[in-house]
Design a protein around this motif. Structure first.
Motif, PDB file in Angstrom:
ATOM      1  N   LEU A 100     -16.625  12.882  -6.163  1.00 51.15           N
ATOM      2  CA  LEU A 100     -15.570  13.871  -6.370  1.00 51.15           C
ATOM      3  C   LEU A 100     -14.715  13.542  -7.600  1.00 51.15           C
ATOM      4  N   MET A 103     -14.907  15.117 -11.228  1.00 53.94           N
ATOM      5  CA  MET A 103     -14.511  16.511 -11.372  1.00 53.94           C
ATOM      6  C   MET A 103     -13.124  16.636 -12.011  1.00 53.94           C
ATOM      7  N   LEU A 177     -17.974  22.382 -17.357  1.00 51.20           N
ATOM      8  CA  LEU A 177     -18.255  21.276 -16.454  1.00 51.20           C
ATOM      9  C   LEU A 177     -19.259  20.302 -17.035  1.00 51.20           C
ATOM     10  N   VAL A 181     -21.698  18.463 -13.695  1.00 52.90           N
ATOM     11  CA  VAL A 181     -22.131  19.313 -12.584  1.00 52.90           C
ATOM     12  C   VAL A 181     -23.008  18.512 -11.632  1.00 52.90           C
ATOM     13  N   ALA A 184     -20.918  17.254  -8.869  1.00 56.17           N
ATOM     14  CA  ALA A 184     -20.498  18.309  -7.950  1.00 56.17           C
ATOM     15  C   ALA A 184     -21.610  18.654  -6.962  1.00 56.17           C
TER      16      ALA A 184
END
Length: 405
Positions: A100, A103, A177, A181, A184
């Motif tokens: 996480l 991000m 991103l 990504v 994620a």
């Protein structure tokens, strides 16, 4: 003091359906175990974005595997207290947090924190998941079963550079991103795997019912097992295996860039190629380890790795380098399972402790990249390959430890 649940198979009350669900849950956790291999891909992107040297960039994968030295044995002690499944669940939570964090940015300090948590979570997972697999499956054909788990793990590994490259090319204009990504997507998978294992009952994984020795005594008893030659030499074998694994993961693209002039995006395929052949090796290895002697298959594997080192040292074309990368991917795919199973079956009454020591051997993923970083800064990428070749030489000496039957 020994416990009663070291090698207990699933209770009959689980039924075929319950056992199948338990195996699926554990295998999905093996997929999440493969998330640790994204460090090679991520470190190459961080290096390019922030203009780092090989030595500094290799701190990222080295940091991930540093935690195997610190937390492997404590995790084996923790398993004695709370059980294998609960330890795996804890590892999944830490892994999800690690995925996480990127991000929120891609600064070098933030990536250091994320990779540290990824290493801690993976240490907890690898120490506890292999014994949990032995528990769920009943302990038969352990090397083959662990190899199939490594096959599932390798799927996540070879997907990582493909997803990162897709994100880098396709998502920057739309979402900003970029290659992150990857984090994620794998975060979502880790949450699903955690919930699935949490809701799946696994019988036979009781906590210790007897009074455990003091923690210091448990630590001492665990490290005392290194006095057993098969445990010590298997530990060193796993150090070499993971050093070659992480080393190829990070060095293969650099070899292609240095020798053929490829860009990083183009050379990223080398990492995928390595993991594709490692995946194929795990899948076919789960069969070969049932029909061939372990020693025979180990010799074949190490010869392939030695050939790959030679090709990566002298190869100047894409074809030669790709063949070398493919050979080390296949050859190295089953070394972990064979070394791990050799130690575990030699001392079945000490599964938790042996597992902790074997996973501590993954600290090789710290030592090898650091040495390879220094060597490549001094000599070019051939220096990094020569460091990996030392690990292959050791694996030749390990052959005599394997049973001939």
């Amino acid at each position: 003091m020994e416990q009663q649940n070291q090698n207990t198979p699933l209770a009959p009350g689980n039924g075929a359906g319950g056992k199948a669900m338990a195996i699926v849950s554990v295998m999905l956790c093996f997929f999440c175990m493969g998330f640790v291999d994204l460090v090679g891909t991520a470190s190459n992107y961080v290096k390019e974005e922030q203009g780092l040297t090989d030595t500094v960039a290799n701190v990222l994968p080295s940091l991930v595997f540093f935690w195997f030295l610190i937390f492997s044995v404590p995790t084996s002690v923790l398993m004695n207290k709370i059980g294998k499944k609960q330890t795996v669940l804890l590892s999944m939570v830490v892994t999800a947090l690690a995925l996480l964090l990127p991000m929120f940015g891609n600064s070098f300090p933030l990536m250091l924190v994320a990779f540290s948590l990824l290493g801690i979570g993976n240490t907890l997972m690898q120490t506890s998941l292999n014994p949990l697999m032995a528990l769920v499956s009943g302990g038969e054909n352990l090397a083959s079963q662990l190899t199939f788990g490594q096959f599932i793990k390798a799927i996540a590994s070879f997907m990582a550079p493909l997803i990162a490259g897709w994100g880098y090319k396709a998502l920057i204009p739309t979402f900003g991103l970029d290659w992150r990504v990857l984090f994620a997507i794998y975060f979502v998978v880790s949450v699903v795997a955690t919930l699935m294992l949490w809701t799946t009952p696994i019988q036979g994984d009781q906590k210790a019912t007897e009074q455990l020795p003091a923690v210091g005594t448990q630590f001492a008893n665990c490290f005392r097992l290194l006095a057993e030659p098969v445990v010590l030499l298997s530990f060193l074998g796993i150090m070499c295996h993971v050093g070659i694994d992480v080393g190829t993961n990070t060095t293969a693209p650099k070899l292609l860039i240095e020798r053929t002039g490829m860009t990083l995006d183009e050379a990223g395929f080398a990492t995928s190629l390595y993991f594709i052949f490692r995946t194929v090796g795990c899948l076919t290895g789960s069969y070969f380890l049932r029909v061939l002697k372990t020693r025979t298959f180990f010799i074949i594997s190490v010869v392939m790795m030695a050939t790959s080192m030679l090709l990566m040292c002298v190869g100047e074309t894409k074809t030669m380098l790709y063949i070398g990368i493919a050979l080390v991917g296949y050859g190295n795919s089953n070394v972990f399972s064979m070394c791990f199973a050799q130690a575990l079956t030699a001392m079945p009454q000490k599964q938790n402790e042996v597992s902790g020591l074997m996973i501590m051997g993954l600290f090789g993923g710290t030592i090898f990249p650091l040495l390879m970083g220094f060597a490549s800064d001094a000599m070019g990428q051939i220096g990094a390959v020569l460091v990996m070749a030392l690990g292959v030489i050791y694996l030749f000496t390990y052959i005599k430890q394997l049973k001939t039957a």
